[in-house]
Design a protein around this motif. Structure first.
Motif, PDB file in Angstrom:
ATOM      1  N   ALA A  23     -81.491 -15.416   1.903  1.00 40.55           N
ATOM      2  CA  ALA A  23     -81.037 -16.444   2.849  1.00 40.55           C
ATOM      3  C   ALA A  23     -81.210 -17.838   2.261  1.00 40.55           C
ATOM      4  CB  ALA A  23     -81.806 -16.326   4.163  1.00 40.55           C
ATOM      5  N   ALA A  24     -82.312 -18.079   1.581  1.00 42.45           N
ATOM      6  CA  ALA A  24     -82.538 -19.382   0.960  1.00 42.45           C
ATOM      7  C   ALA A  24     -81.503 -19.650  -0.135  1.00 42.45           C
ATOM      8  CB  ALA A  24     -83.951 -19.460   0.387  1.00 42.45           C
ATOM      9  N   HIS A  25     -81.176 -18.630  -0.897  1.00 43.32           N
ATOM     10  CA  HIS A  25     -80.169 -18.793  -1.955  1.00 43.32           C
ATOM     11  C   HIS A  25     -78.793 -19.059  -1.359  1.00 43.32           C
ATOM     12  CE1 HIS A  25     -77.369 -17.496  -5.166  1.00 43.32           C
ATOM     13  NE2 HIS A  25     -78.221 -18.181  -5.897  1.00 43.32           N
ATOM     14  N   ARG A  26     -78.437 -18.332  -0.297  1.00 41.51           N
ATOM     15  CA  ARG A  26     -77.132 -18.548   0.354  1.00 41.51           C
ATOM     16  C   ARG A  26     -77.031 -19.967   0.932  1.00 41.51           C
ATOM     17  NH1 ARG A  26     -74.245 -13.712   0.974  1.00 41.51           N
ATOM     18  NH2 ARG A  26     -75.524 -11.873   1.208  1.00 41.51           N
ATOM     19  N   ALA A  27     -78.152 -20.484   1.425  1.00 41.23           N
ATOM     20  CA  ALA A  27     -78.155 -21.817   2.030  1.00 41.23           C
ATOM     21  C   ALA A  27     -77.992 -22.917   0.983  1.00 41.23           C
ATOM     22  CB  ALA A  27     -79.451 -22.029   2.812  1.00 41.23           C
ATOM     23  N   GLY A  28     -78.336 -22.614  -0.263  1.00 42.06           N
ATOM     24  CA  GLY A  28     -78.213 -23.612  -1.322  1.00 42.06           C
ATOM     25  C   GLY A  28     -79.418 -24.530  -1.370  1.00 42.06           C
ATOM     26  N   PRO A  79     -82.340 -16.519  -8.558  1.00 42.72           N
ATOM     27  CA  PRO A  79     -83.767 -16.741  -8.317  1.00 42.72           C
ATOM     28  C   PRO A  79     -84.630 -15.490  -8.472  1.00 42.72           C
ATOM     29  CG  PRO A  79     -82.465 -17.776  -6.600  1.00 42.72           C
ATOM     30  CD  PRO A  79     -81.518 -16.954  -7.426  1.00 42.72           C
ATOM     31  N   GLU A  80     -85.774 -15.695  -9.086  1.00 46.34           N
ATOM     32  CA  GLU A  80     -86.821 -14.682  -9.226  1.00 46.34           C
ATOM     33  C   GLU A  80     -86.350 -13.410  -9.924  1.00 46.34           C
ATOM     34  OE1 GLU A  80     -89.624 -14.254  -6.038  1.00 46.34           O
ATOM     35  OE2 GLU A  80     -89.039 -16.193  -5.182  1.00 46.34           O
ATOM     36  N   THR A  81     -85.364 -13.554 -10.798  1.00 48.80           N
ATOM     37  CA  THR A  81     -84.870 -12.420 -11.572  1.00 48.80           C
ATOM     38  C   THR A  81     -85.626 -12.319 -12.882  1.00 48.80           C
ATOM     39  OG1 THR A  81     -82.663 -12.499 -10.614  1.00 48.80           O
ATOM     40  CG2 THR A  81     -82.865 -11.468 -12.776  1.00 48.80           C
ATOM     41  N   THR A  82     -85.957 -11.106 -13.250  1.00 45.57           N
ATOM     42  CA  THR A  82     -86.589 -10.836 -14.541  1.00 45.57           C
ATOM     43  C   THR A  82     -85.794  -9.764 -15.264  1.00 45.57           C
ATOM     44  OG1 THR A  82     -88.041  -9.183 -13.539  1.00 45.57           O
ATOM     45  CG2 THR A  82     -88.927 -11.417 -13.754  1.00 45.57           C
ATOM     46  N   THR A 136     -73.961 -11.076  -8.494  1.00 47.49           N
ATOM     47  CA  THR A 136     -74.536 -11.831  -7.378  1.00 47.49           C
ATOM     48  C   THR A 136     -74.660 -10.955  -6.139  1.00 47.49           C
ATOM     49  OG1 THR A 136     -73.624 -13.885  -8.288  1.00 47.49           O
ATOM     50  CG2 THR A 136     -74.280 -13.910  -5.966  1.00 47.49           C
ATOM     51  N   GLU A 137     -73.630 -10.175  -5.849  1.00 49.23           N
ATOM     52  CA  GLU A 137     -73.695  -9.266  -4.700  1.00 49.23           C
ATOM     53  C   GLU A 137     -74.755  -8.183  -4.898  1.00 49.23           C
ATOM     54  OE1 GLU A 137     -72.349  -9.637  -1.640  1.00 49.23           O
ATOM     55  OE2 GLU A 137     -71.745 -11.570  -2.457  1.00 49.23           O
ATOM     56  N   ALA A 138     -74.903  -7.711  -6.123  1.00 54.96           N
ATOM     57  CA  ALA A 138     -75.952  -6.730  -6.419  1.00 54.96           C
ATOM     58  C   ALA A 138     -77.325  -7.344  -6.169  1.00 54.96           C
ATOM     59  CB  ALA A 138     -75.827  -6.251  -7.864  1.00 54.96           C
ATOM     60  N   TRP A 139     -77.482  -8.605  -6.583  1.00 49.85           N
ATOM     61  CA  TRP A 139     -78.750  -9.317  -6.364  1.00 49.85           C
ATOM     62  C   TRP A 139     -79.035  -9.436  -4.864  1.00 49.85           C
ATOM     63  CZ3 TRP A 139     -80.257 -13.813  -3.954  1.00 49.85           C
ATOM     64  CH2 TRP A 139     -81.536 -14.292  -4.279  1.00 49.85           C
ATOM     65  N   TYR A 140     -78.010  -9.840  -4.087  1.00 52.05           N
ATOM     66  CA  TYR A 140     -78.189  -9.948  -2.630  1.00 52.05           C
ATOM     67  C   TYR A 140     -78.565  -8.607  -2.004  1.00 52.05           C
ATOM     68  CZ  TYR A 140     -76.417 -14.741  -2.194  1.00 52.05           C
ATOM     69  OH  TYR A 140     -76.250 -16.097  -2.275  1.00 52.05           O
TER      70      TYR A 140
END
Length: 132
Positions: A123-128, A15-18, A110-114
């Protein structure tokens, strides 16, 4: 063997990656303008510091949550992960792109993004996705 196309696909799926060029014009991926992975060729000082151990091929830079995570990656798989004196004290690793498989690359990105995403977005991404 992972490629830049894999990096791009994985990073842009978050999410929200450019994708924006870094200050040196090379590809970099950011979440809300905070870089989390980037192309990182070795510089002259890196080559001098690494000597014969300097790898050839594409190099990915990736943020990690903290210095402990950095040290764990470096110890766990030195054939894939390495660092240079330039990154001493900085929560990031360098990755031999040709030596990492896409599953591990996905986990790393993914961990770098987090590590860089705002807390609510992470948190929203982890929740799915919402149920229903």
């Amino acid at each position: 063997m992972a490629t830049w196309d894999d990096v791009r696909r994985i990073a842009l799926s978050l999410p929200e990656t450019t994708e924006k060029p870094s200050y040196d014009g090379l590809p970099a991926w950011k979440v809300r303008d905070k870089g989390f992975v980037w192309e990182r060729p070795l510089r002259r000082a890196d080559l001098e510091a690494l000597g014969d151990a300097a790898p050839a091929g594409p190099i990915l830079g990736a943020r990690v949550p903290d210095l402990g995570a950095r040290e764990a990656l470096l110890a766990d798989d030195p054939a894939v992960y390495f660092t240079t004196p330039h990154l001493d004290g900085y929560p990031a690793v360098l990755v031999r792109l040709a030596r990492i498989d896409t599953d591990e690359l996905t986990e790393l990105i993914t961990e770098a993004w987090y590590a860089r995403a705002p807390k609510r977005l992470a948190a929203a991404h982890r929740a799915g996705p919402p149920a229903g």
